[in-house]
Every structure is written in structure tokens, then in C-alpha cells.
Design an enzyme around this catalytic site. Structure first.
Site, PDB file in Angstrom:
ATOM      1  N   GLU A 152      46.982  13.879  20.851  1.00 41.62           N
ATOM      2  CA  GLU A 152      46.165  14.925  20.220  1.00 41.62           C
ATOM      3  C   GLU A 152      46.301  16.245  20.965  1.00 41.62           C
ATOM      4  O   GLU A 152      46.361  17.316  20.368  1.00 41.62           O
ATOM      5  CB  GLU A 152      44.684  14.508  20.200  1.00 41.62           C
ATOM      6  CG  GLU A 152      44.354  13.451  19.188  1.00 41.62           C
ATOM      7  CD  GLU A 152      44.635  13.906  17.774  1.00 41.62           C
ATOM      8  OE1 GLU A 152      45.797  13.744  17.347  1.00 41.62           O
ATOM      9  OE2 GLU A 152      43.744  14.401  17.093  1.00 41.62           O
ATOM     10  N   THR A 205      45.142  22.545  12.820  1.00 44.31           N
ATOM     11  CA  THR A 205      43.963  22.258  13.651  1.00 44.31           C
ATOM     12  C   THR A 205      43.865  23.233  14.818  1.00 44.31           C
ATOM     13  O   THR A 205      42.786  23.712  15.160  1.00 44.31           O
ATOM     14  CB  THR A 205      44.039  20.807  14.175  1.00 44.31           C
ATOM     15  OG1 THR A 205      44.033  19.943  13.045  1.00 44.31           O
ATOM     16  CG2 THR A 205      42.860  20.464  15.065  1.00 44.31           C
TER      17      THR A 205
HETATM   18  N1  HSE Z   1      37.032  17.538  15.959  1.00 42.22           N
HETATM   19  C1  HSE Z   1      38.311  18.098  15.652  1.00 42.22           C
HETATM   20  C2  HSE Z   1      38.121  19.485  15.114  1.00 42.22           C
HETATM   21  C3  HSE Z   1      38.990  17.237  14.638  1.00 42.22           C
HETATM   22  O1  HSE Z   1      37.242  19.679  14.282  1.00 42.22           O
HETATM   23  O2  HSE Z   1      38.841  20.395  15.523  1.00 42.22           O
HETATM   24  C4  HSE Z   1      40.360  17.741  14.263  1.00 42.22           C
HETATM   25  O3  HSE Z   1      40.829  17.076  13.150  1.00 42.22           O
END
Ligand code: HSE
Length: 333
Positions: A152, A205
Site C-alpha cells: 500500500e 488514492t
Molecule cells: N483509507 C484510505 C483512504 C483508503 O481513504 O485514503 C484508500 O483506498
């Protein structure tokens, strides 16, 4: 994993050798909905579909190769030093002292990239689950979490666990703490359905994290932690109405909703059709609604898809219950 609290992370030091020195495995890992509206970076759950698949074969030559990636429109690197799946698997091999192992990986993307459905997490978890199973490592899957979080970190700049943890364990998961890592598996009502719509627009993201406010007001924090506590209570109490009224986000959604076409109109449509709640899945652009039955979930996805088509935006839709199984072996050969 009968207990709610998953045991503290311990990295396995010794795993059995691969049986017969060859063979392979085909693994599926599920998509996930992270944040669950009010729980930014701390809540997530797995769904039955979509998900990604990894085919992993043991080879004679130490090191990892990636021979094939499908379903990514050429967007993901075949270079094992740059791909989140191989990098996570490499970290795992180093930690268990098995850099002698040779592996070839095929990655089959069965879900859109940059969708907010934990696409990179599903791939990484599939890879880690594949190597763990191939090597006969019977330790708790919690041990894989730090390696999955490395993936990640590589994919979006920060190693959050709210996608990888539910992809790895299945079900509904709370990240109670990151330092030290403390992950809690939550119960949930069995008859909770999830309607997901992925509008075909790109929301990386990494960028969706950069636009979030760095400082928050105390009154907003109070609202938010009340809602998180309400959501977790609703899950334990099997109280779907409490779950619904707790799924409100005053911190992240007001900013990120700007990246999603007609977000508030889609919410109005879904809630008007009987959704229990509606919000952004992960960092978007996917949105999701909880419903009390499958038919309502299906009708909502159809209506939202029609709405997006009217805006000339293509979309994918999925209807699922919460997936308690997590990754699964499709075949061994
Ligand atoms: N918690 C993370 C965000 C998840 O909202 O950036 C990313 O998919």
C-alpha cells in the site's frame, strides 16, 4: 479466528520447504470498501466480488519474475522491483529466510484500478496468500499484514491497512491502532447488502489523500468519533438503523466528494430508494450503499448507473454481502 481481537503481529521465522520442489497455486483475494464513511483509515470490509487473482508457480531459479498481467490496460509494471505484488512477496521471503525460492507470478486484474475498491490491496493480498500457502506456512495470516501494508505504501505513499486487513481476513475490520498494529475483527448483520457503483473517472488514492485537510475542528472530531462509536455499536448490536444513521463523515467526504461526479445527487437517489446509508468507497470514485435486502441493492445500482449514463459516464456495478472468507485458493497444481 474466533476472537474479535487478532493476535499481535509476529513475523514467522521458519516455514516448511515447498513440497516436491515445484507446483503452483491460483488464488483469489477480494475487493474491499475502506473507511466505511466515518472511519477514515480505521474501518473496512471485504466484498464477494470483484477481486483479483494471482497464479504463482515455483521455479528453479531463485528470484521473482512476473510473466503476465491481464486486465490492467498495460498500466501495471512487469518489473518485479516496481510491482506491489512482487515487492510484498519479496519482503515476505526475506523475512522468512527463503530468498532461495524461485517464483513466477501472473496477475489477473478483475477489477478497475484506481477505483476505491482496494485494487492494489486485492492483488497484494492474493500474492502474499499464494506464497504463504505454497510454502506451507501455517502461521496466522495476521503475519502477512505488515508486508501487505508495504504494498500500500508503494501504491499510494502511505501504508494504511483499512483495505489490506479486510482483504486478508475477510469480514469487517477495525484498525484500532497503527503503532503498535492492533487489528480487531468486528461482527456484522448477515443481512446487510452492499451496492457498489464505480463511475469510470480516475481518482488516484495518492492525490485523494493529499487534498484532505490536515487540521480539524474539535466540534467536527466530536461528531466523527460519535459516529464511529455508533457504527461499531450498531455492528455489534446488529442494529442496521443505528449503522445507517452513524455513517456520516464531516471530515473527509466534504472534500473528496468534489472528485466524484454528482455525488450528492447519487446519494439522494440511493437514500430515496431505501438505502440505509451511502458514501464514498475508500478514496473513490466508487460509491456504495448499504441496504437491508438484495433487491433494493440491485435496483439502486441500476438507477445510479442510468444516472451516470445520462452524464455520459460509464460505470461498473456490484452487489454483495460482506465477505467473511477473505482470500481463497481456486486451484493447486
Ligand atoms: N483509507 C484510505 C483512504 C483508503 O481513504 O485514503 C484508500 O483506498
Amino acid at each position: 479466528m474466533e476472537d474479535n481481537k487478532i493476535q499481535e503481529v509476529q513475523i514467522p521465522m521458519q516455514v516448511a520447504p515447498p513440497s516436491g520442489g515445484g507446483g503452483g497455486i491460483h488464488v483469489f483475494a477480494p475487493a474491499t470498501v475502506a473507511n466505511v464513511v466515518c472511519g477514515f483509515d480505521v474501518l473496512g470490509f471485504a466484498v464477494n466480488e470483484p477481486g483479483d487473482e494471482v497464479i504463482m508457480r515455483l521455479t528453479d531459479k531463485p528470484g521473482i519474475t512476473i510473466s503476465k498481467i491481464t486486465g490492467d490496460d498495460g498500466r501495471l509494471p512487469l518489473d518485479p522491483a516496481k510491482n506491489t505484488v512482487s515487492v510484498s512477496v519479496q519482503h515476505y521471503l526475506e523475512s522468512v529466510g527463503r530468498t532461495d525460492v524461485g517464483l513466477d507470478i501472473e496477475l489477473h486484474k478483475k477489477m478497475p484500478i484506481g477505483s476505491g475498491l482496494g485494487s492494489s490491496s486485492a492483488s497484494t493480498v492474493a500474492g502474499l496468500f499464494a506464497i504463504k500457502t505454497l510454502l506451507g506456512d501455517e502461521s496466522d495470516p495476521i503475519n502477512l499484514l505488515p508486508f501487505a501494508m508495504k504494498g500500500e505504501e508503494m501504491a499510494c505513499g502511505q501504508g494504511h491497512a483499512d483495505n489490506v486487513a479486510p482483504a486478508l481476513f475477510g469480514g469487517f475490520v477495525l484498525i484500532r491502532s497503527y503503532e503498535p498494529l492492533d487489528v480487531v475483527r468486528l461482527p456484522h448483520p448477515k443481512d446487510l447488502y452492499c451496492a457498489i457503483v464505480f463511475p469510470d473517472v480516475d481518482v488516484p488514492t495518492r492525490e485523494a489523500r493529499q487534498i484532505i485537510r490536515k487540521n480539524i475542528q474539535m466540534k467536527d472530531a466530536v461528531t466523527q468519533w460519535g459516529n464511529i462509536a455508533g457504527l461499531v455499536s450498531g455492528l455489534f448490536m446488529q442494529d442496521i438503523d443505528l449503522i445507517g444513521r452513524s455513517m456520516k463523515d464531516v471530515l473527509v467526504e466534504p472534500v473528496r466528494s468534489m472528485l466524484i461526479p454528482d455525488f450528492y445527487k447519487m446519494r439522494e437517489i440511493a437514500m430515496g430508494m431505501g438505502a440505509v446509508s451511502f458514501g464514498i468507497s475508500g478514496s473513490g470514485p466508487s460509491v456504495f450503499a448499504f441496504t437491508k435486502d438484495e433487491e433494493t441493492a440491485t435496483l439502486i445500482t441500476q438507477k445510479l448507473q442510468q444516472h451516470l449514463t445520462g452524464l455520459k459516464i460509464g460505470s461498473n456495478t456490484y452487489v454483495s454481502t460482506i465477505n467473511d472468507a477473505g482470500p481463497k485458493v481456486i486451484a493447486r497444481f
